[in-house]
Design a protein around this motif. Structure first.
Motif, PDB file in Angstrom:
ATOM      1  N   GLY A  40       3.374   4.235  -7.846  1.00 34.52           N
ATOM      2  CA  GLY A  40       2.139   3.547  -8.189  1.00 34.52           C
ATOM      3  C   GLY A  40       1.098   4.486  -8.750  1.00 34.52           C
ATOM      4  O   GLY A  40       1.241   5.006  -9.866  1.00 34.52           O
ATOM      5  N   VAL A  41       0.046   4.736  -7.977  1.00 35.83           N
ATOM      6  CA  VAL A  41      -1.068   5.563  -8.447  1.00 35.83           C
ATOM      7  C   VAL A  41      -0.586   6.933  -8.897  1.00 35.83           C
ATOM      8  O   VAL A  41      -1.014   7.444  -9.951  1.00 35.83           O
ATOM      9  CB  VAL A  41      -2.124   5.705  -7.329  1.00 35.83           C
ATOM     10  N   PHE A  42       0.324   7.538  -8.144  1.00 34.31           N
ATOM     11  CA  PHE A  42       0.777   8.892  -8.457  1.00 34.31           C
ATOM     12  C   PHE A  42       2.071   8.877  -9.270  1.00 34.31           C
ATOM     13  O   PHE A  42       2.922   9.755  -9.112  1.00 34.31           O
ATOM     14  CB  PHE A  42       0.962   9.678  -7.155  1.00 34.31           C
ATOM     15  N   GLY A  43       2.190   7.918 -10.154  1.00 31.85           N
ATOM     16  CA  GLY A  43       3.395   7.762 -10.949  1.00 31.85           C
ATOM     17  C   GLY A  43       3.400   8.575 -12.220  1.00 31.85           C
ATOM     18  O   GLY A  43       2.706   9.603 -12.349  1.00 31.85           O
ATOM     19  N   VAL A  44       4.155   8.094 -13.198  1.00 32.90           N
ATOM     20  CA  VAL A  44       4.369   8.836 -14.443  1.00 32.90           C
ATOM     21  C   VAL A  44       3.059   9.134 -15.155  1.00 32.90           C
ATOM     22  O   VAL A  44       2.825  10.248 -15.632  1.00 32.90           O
ATOM     23  CB  VAL A  44       5.313   8.035 -15.364  1.00 32.90           C
ATOM     24  N   ALA A  45       2.167   8.139 -15.246  1.00 32.01           N
ATOM     25  CA  ALA A  45       0.932   8.317 -16.013  1.00 32.01           C
ATOM     26  C   ALA A  45       0.083   9.452 -15.447  1.00 32.01           C
ATOM     27  O   ALA A  45      -0.372  10.336 -16.188  1.00 32.01           O
ATOM     28  CB  ALA A  45       0.137   7.010 -16.021  1.00 32.01           C
ATOM     29  N   LEU A  46      -0.123   9.466 -14.136  1.00 32.48           N
ATOM     30  CA  LEU A  46      -0.925  10.530 -13.528  1.00 32.48           C
ATOM     31  C   LEU A  46      -0.180  11.862 -13.601  1.00 32.48           C
ATOM     32  O   LEU A  46      -0.808  12.921 -13.753  1.00 32.48           O
ATOM     33  CB  LEU A  46      -1.252  10.190 -12.075  1.00 32.48           C
ATOM     34  N   GLY A  47       1.137  11.820 -13.527  1.00 30.78           N
ATOM     35  CA  GLY A  47       1.916  13.048 -13.671  1.00 30.78           C
ATOM     36  C   GLY A  47       1.749  13.670 -15.046  1.00 30.78           C
ATOM     37  O   GLY A  47       1.611  14.891 -15.188  1.00 30.78           O
ATOM     38  N   VAL A  48       1.730  12.847 -16.083  1.00 31.04           N
ATOM     39  CA  VAL A  48       1.520  13.348 -17.443  1.00 31.04           C
ATOM     40  C   VAL A  48       0.097  13.873 -17.594  1.00 31.04           C
ATOM     41  O   VAL A  48      -0.143  14.898 -18.229  1.00 31.04           O
ATOM     42  CB  VAL A  48       1.815  12.241 -18.474  1.00 31.04           C
ATOM     43  N   LEU A  70       0.825  -1.205   0.000  1.00 33.52           N
ATOM     44  CA  LEU A  70       0.000   0.000   0.000  1.00 33.52           C
ATOM     45  C   LEU A  70       0.861   1.258   0.000  1.00 33.52           C
ATOM     46  O   LEU A  70       0.524   2.254  -0.653  1.00 33.52           O
ATOM     47  CB  LEU A  70      -0.927  -0.010   1.211  1.00 33.52           C
ATOM     48  N   GLY A  71       1.971   1.236   0.723  1.00 29.85           N
ATOM     49  CA  GLY A  71       2.883   2.375   0.681  1.00 29.85           C
ATOM     50  C   GLY A  71       3.457   2.582  -0.702  1.00 29.85           C
ATOM     51  O   GLY A  71       3.605   3.721  -1.170  1.00 29.85           O
ATOM     52  N   HIS A  72       3.769   1.476  -1.385  1.00 25.84           N
ATOM     53  CA  HIS A  72       4.304   1.557  -2.748  1.00 25.84           C
ATOM     54  C   HIS A  72       3.265   2.148  -3.704  1.00 25.84           C
ATOM     55  O   HIS A  72       3.591   2.967  -4.561  1.00 25.84           O
ATOM     56  CB  HIS A  72       4.710   0.155  -3.208  1.00 25.84           C
ATOM     57  N   TYR A  73       2.016   1.718  -3.541  1.00 26.24           N
ATOM     58  CA  TYR A  73       0.969   2.168  -4.453  1.00 26.24           C
ATOM     59  C   TYR A  73       0.531   3.608  -4.201  1.00 26.24           C
ATOM     60  O   TYR A  73       0.266   4.344  -5.149  1.00 26.24           O
ATOM     61  CB  TYR A  73      -0.269   1.266  -4.332  1.00 26.24           C
ATOM     62  N   TRP A  74       0.444   4.025  -2.933  1.00 23.80           N
ATOM     63  CA  TRP A  74      -0.232   5.291  -2.622  1.00 23.80           C
ATOM     64  C   TRP A  74       0.687   6.362  -2.019  1.00 23.80           C
ATOM     65  O   TRP A  74       0.521   7.551  -2.321  1.00 23.80           O
ATOM     66  CB  TRP A  74      -1.394   5.026  -1.656  1.00 23.80           C
ATOM     67  N   MET A  75       1.645   5.970  -1.214  1.00 21.03           N
ATOM     68  CA  MET A  75       2.399   6.948  -0.443  1.00 21.03           C
ATOM     69  C   MET A  75       3.594   7.531  -1.186  1.00 21.03           C
ATOM     70  O   MET A  75       4.232   8.467  -0.695  1.00 21.03           O
ATOM     71  CB  MET A  75       2.889   6.316   0.873  1.00 21.03           C
ATOM     72  N   GLN A  76       3.933   6.997  -2.342  1.00 18.27           N
ATOM     73  CA  GLN A  76       5.064   7.513  -3.107  1.00 18.27           C
ATOM     74  C   GLN A  76       4.694   7.502  -4.593  1.00 18.27           C
ATOM     75  O   GLN A  76       3.598   7.098  -4.960  1.00 18.27           O
ATOM     76  CB  GLN A  76       6.323   6.677  -2.842  1.00 18.27           C
ATOM     77  N   THR A  77       5.601   7.965  -5.405  1.00 18.61           N
ATOM     78  CA  THR A  77       5.269   8.156  -6.821  1.00 18.61           C
ATOM     79  C   THR A  77       5.702   6.967  -7.678  1.00 18.61           C
ATOM     80  O   THR A  77       6.221   7.127  -8.781  1.00 18.61           O
ATOM     81  CB  THR A  77       5.936   9.443  -7.340  1.00 18.61           C
TER      82      THR A  77
END
Length: 877
Positions: free
Chosen positions: A202-210, A193-200
């Motif tokens: 997973g969810v807040f990775g490259v795709a959402l950044g673009v 869950l920390g990998h997915y939500w608390m850092q960039t």
């Protein structure tokens, strides 16, 4: 007229359900909340795209302004989740006229989970990886609400796919087979869950950044342009230009959808926007309902292939392939142009087969030759304008430096001049009377009357592509920002200024312009809801891959099924893209398939001896993800077109996919012939590649339609296919005549490489050794630039150290940081019992040019022309 209104309402409802949200609350305050949230999201995105946050931080020292851009993706997803919850009912039976209590709870939890990362960002940064109980609770809450938002706005498929990857993250370690492939032993709840939500990651990775930094701005730009009247101008210009030709409304549909697609990220919205005008016109001149809808569907789905915008996935390609956006546009240009010209030709052949005419048109009709001249002169005019602007910039640079005031002044004067001219012309009336003979408007007043709409597009293209000695190109995000700012100015001012020039009521037109601007802000945000939550959910898949190496498992499965055959692998990937695309938007489909399959395609290609550029693989996935929008039985664009045409949606989808076969052919072609993507192709060769590939695609289209100059016989269709194949792949026939490579094996490799007389000639090395993960022997192909007369120096320059032993050329592990470390250093086990060795080298032979095979192909084509002309019953144009 009532029937037409009903058709438009049905199509608009489909767009609402698929793209913008189907809920329309009866309570005024709830409706205003949704509208206000949309406006706030659009203004927030414009704010962070500007330089204002940094300027405020410098002058006030307030850290919130300094960090707001870095935190923007958290706020971006909060807006997307909030609007998905408010605008999309949870189920088909959920209320659409009000927001139920449980949706308020879900929305609050989702926004809180996102903004938690903003409010407590400093404390979170102080304990990386050491997640607290609150962190885990907020992460789990955010993940659940995100999945619910995806289900609301996009349906179940992406939820299922993301859930499978989450399950693999937690339970994949229990599978011995998967553990042996990936060396992944499973993950704890806290770590995952920390990998997915608390850092960039997973969810807040490259795709959402673009999505945050680029995609929103381009979608907003398209929405503002459409609401201001630019979309209608595209349609009317296309009808004026092509409407009087044989089957003119269908050709106008292709052209207008291409122009609308440049600034639209949705195949369904594109279908409805242009199809509302063009589909009834096609039916009125004799197109059956299914074929009229299919033409619009094929045109609209291909709109995302058209530079300079190309839909949301193109911006993700910039990050994944790690090349500038200008290069993505360059690689996409030829296939897109060829695809659309071929579709125009298919429409023309359909019109010939049905014996259709064009629209009536006042004034002089424009012939095919005149249209070609207009196109060429248009490109010439753009080139002249570009040179003049570059020259003007060069003159002003020494005086004004980096100031943009001169450019703003030039654009402002040009805008006012074009508006003054437009005010002197009558507004184009929409021909919507089904009982009157259909007519096409005159081209000159139609084109000039809305020419000012092209200025923001010109600004966008200029900033993306043009540079001077002292001024670099702007980033895609900043280019879109300035184009959007000018588009806002046009939205607010073009109506009152034209009213002032005409002596009409300025106040009423100013209010109408303000309404267009607000509607554009609302539509831009609502169009982004699905993309926002989709990129977040797709980040789960990418995050799982980075956490577990799941792509190796899926890649090995696909590789086993394909038997290491590249063609079969490409077909499987194409089918996978089409199947996933039936339930996923293009953006999510591209992220999923490219993340999983791009490395596999490159690896299998290398094992088969084909070096496939990364951009070619990503374009391959991109193309088939787009084609899914008209693939039955789900293709939503086909359903939208059928809602307007009153045809059968399944038949419309099947016919649309038949028209799109030429688009489905292109990805296979540019995998094997990268000249089509203009990779390492000079200007003169690019022109030749364009005309040859265009001729080949037109012949392929004629073969699939069974009609060229006259109805084709079976053997003529086969010959046309052979000619098209020869023009696309002349090297195939040359390889049958002479060997492409001189082969040296084992210890003879260095001697053969030393015999190369020039620098940088490509030498292909086939390397064999035990796979790092499985220990099984496998081969791969790498390309090494030669060093004239010194084979060992060529290997050393790439970080390769070799030892000759028992007739074999053994390979040491490449040093980190050397050119081939990523390719060879991480793929093989250099310390096992079986050595890694260079099996052979392949050096290209001097041969006759492959283009020599164009001659027999063109002679065959001339023969087909002579034979079919005798059977022709009507002029070819």
């Amino acid at each position: 007229m009532t029937q037409t209104a009903d058709m438009e309402k049905s199509a608009d409802d489909m767009v609402a359900e698929a793209d913008t949200g189907a809920r329309n609350p009866a309570a005024a305050w709830q409706a205003k909340l949704i509208v206000g949230t949309c406006i706030a999201w659009s203004l927030f995105q414009l704010y962070i795209a500007s330089r204002i946050p940094g300027m405020v931080a410098e002058t006030t020292g307030m850290s919130i302004f300094a960090n707001i851009v870095a935190q923007a993706r958290f706020v971006h997803l909060a807006f997307a989740i909030l609007l998905a919850t408010l605008a999309f009912p949870l189920t088909s039976s959920a209320p659409k006229d009000r927001i139920p209590a449980y949706d308020w709870v879900i929305a609050g939890l989702g926004v809180a989970a996102c903004l938690y990362l903003v409010v407590f960002r400093f404390s979170i940064a102080d304990r990386p990886g050491l997640w607290s109980t609150t962190d885990i609770v907020m992460s789990a809450t955010g993940m659940v609400v995100l999945m619910i938002s995806v289900y609301r706005s996009l349906g179940l498929p992406l939820v299922i796919i993301a859930s499978i990857f989450i399950a693999f993250a937690f339970f994949g370690g229990y599978s011995e087979w998967a553990r042996n492939i990936t060396n992944y032993g499973g993950s704890s709840l806290s770590k995952a869950l920390g990998h997915y939500w608390m850092q960039t990651e997973g969810v807040f990775g490259v795709a959402l950044g673009v999505s945050t930094s680029m995609i929103f701005l381009f979608v907003l730009f398209g929405a503002l342009l459409d609401r201001a009247g630019g979309g209608n101008w595209f349609i009317q210009v296309a009808i004026a230009l092509l409407g009087a030709l044989r089957g003119g409304p269908a050709k106008a549909s292709v052209l207008s959808s291409m122009m609308t697609g440049m600034i639209s990220g949705s195949s369904i919205a594109n279908t409805v926007t242009t199809g509302t005008f063009t589909i009834p016109l096609m039916k009125r001149i004799g197109f059956p309902a299914e074929k009229a809808g299919a033409v619009e569907v094929a045109s609209s789905t291909n709109g995302q292939l058209t530079p300079p915008v190309m839909g949301a996935a193109a911006f993700l390609m910039v990050e994944y392939v790690n090349i500038p956006y200008i290069d993505v546009v360059k690689h996409a240009f030829l296939p897109a142009v060829i695809s659309y010209i071929a579709l125009l030709y298919i429409v023309h052949l359909e019109s010939l087969k049905m014996g259709l005419k064009g629209l009536e048109k006042p004034g002089r009709k424009i012939g095919v030759l005149m249209i070609l001249i207009l196109f060429l002169s248009g490109f010439l005019t753009l080139a002249i304008c570009a040179f003049l602007m570059v020259g003007l910039r060069a003159v002003l640079d020494p005086v004004m430096g980096d100031s943009i005031y001169a450019a703003v002044a030039v654009v402002a004067v040009l805008y006012l001049v074009l508006l003054k001219i437009a005010a002197g012309l009558p507004e184009v009336e929409v021909d919507d009377d089904p009982n009157a003979p259909p007519k096409a408007p005159r081209l000159t007043p139609t084109l000039i009357g809305g020419l000012y709409f092209s200025l923001p597009i010109f600004i966008l293209v200029w900033n993306l592509m043009v540079r001077t000695e002292n001024l670099d190109r702007l980033s895609p995000a900043l280019s879109a920002f300035w184009a959007t700012i000018f588009m806002i100015i046009i939205s607010l001012t073009h109506r009152p200024l034209k009213a002032m020039f005409r002596g009409e009521n300025v106040g009423a037109e100013a209010r109408a312009g303000w309404g267009d601007f607000v509607e554009g802000l609302i539509l831009g945000a609502r169009n982004m809801i699905g993309i926002g939550v989709a990129t977040g959910a797709a980040g789960i898949i990418v995050g799982t891959i980075s956490l577990t190496g799941a792509h190796q498992v899926i890649g090995q499965v696909i590789e086993v099924i394909s038997g290491g055959n590249l063609i079969i692998l490409l077909i499987l990937v194409a089918v996978l893209s089409l199947i996933l695309g039936m339930g996923l938007p293009t953006t999510a489909n591209y992220i999923v398939v490219s993340s999983l399959m791009a490395p596999v395609i490159i690896s299998v290609g290398a094992q088969a001896g084909l070096i496939v550029p990364l951009i070619a693989v990503h374009m391959f996935v991109f193309y088939f993800g787009i084609l899914a929008d008209d693939t039955p039985p789900v293709g939503l664009a086909a359903y939208a077109a059928a809602a307007i045409s009153r045809g059968d949606p399944i038949k419309t989808g099947i016919q649309g996919f038949a028209y799109d076969i030429r688009t489905a052919l292109l990805p296979f072609l540019f995998i094997f012939n990268t000249d089509l993507l203009l990779i390492d192709v000079g200007p003169m060769k690019a022109v030749m590649v364009f005309f040859v590939a265009l001729l080949a695609m037109l012949l392929f289209a004629a073969a699939t339609q069974g009609y060229f100059i006259a109805k084709s016989k079976v053997w003529e269709t086969v010959v046309l296919l052979v000619i098209a194949f020869t023009l696309f792949r002349p090297g195939f026939w040359l390889d049958q005549v002479t060997d492409k490579y001189q082969v040296a094996e084992g210890s003879a490799v260095i001697e053969a490489m030393s015999g190369v007389a020039e620098d940088d000639a490509p030498v292909r090395l086939i390397v064999t050794g035990p796979d790092f993960d499985t220990g099984e022997p496998r081969s791969t192909t790498v390309v090494v630039p030669s060093v004239a007369g010194d084979g060992e120096a060529a290997l050393t320059a790439q970080g390769l150290s070799v030892i000759e032993e028992d007739g074999k050329l053994l390979l040491d592990e490449p040093f980190p940081g050397t050119p081939l470390f990523e390719t060879l250093g991480l793929e093989y086990d250099y310390y096992g019992d079986t050595p890694v060795h260079v099996e052979r080298a392949e050096i290209e032979n001097e041969r006759m040019p492959k283009e020599i095979f164009f001659l027999p192909a063109l002679l065959l084509l001339a023969g087909i022309v002579l034979i079919q002309r005798r059977r022709a019953t009507q002029p070819a144009f």
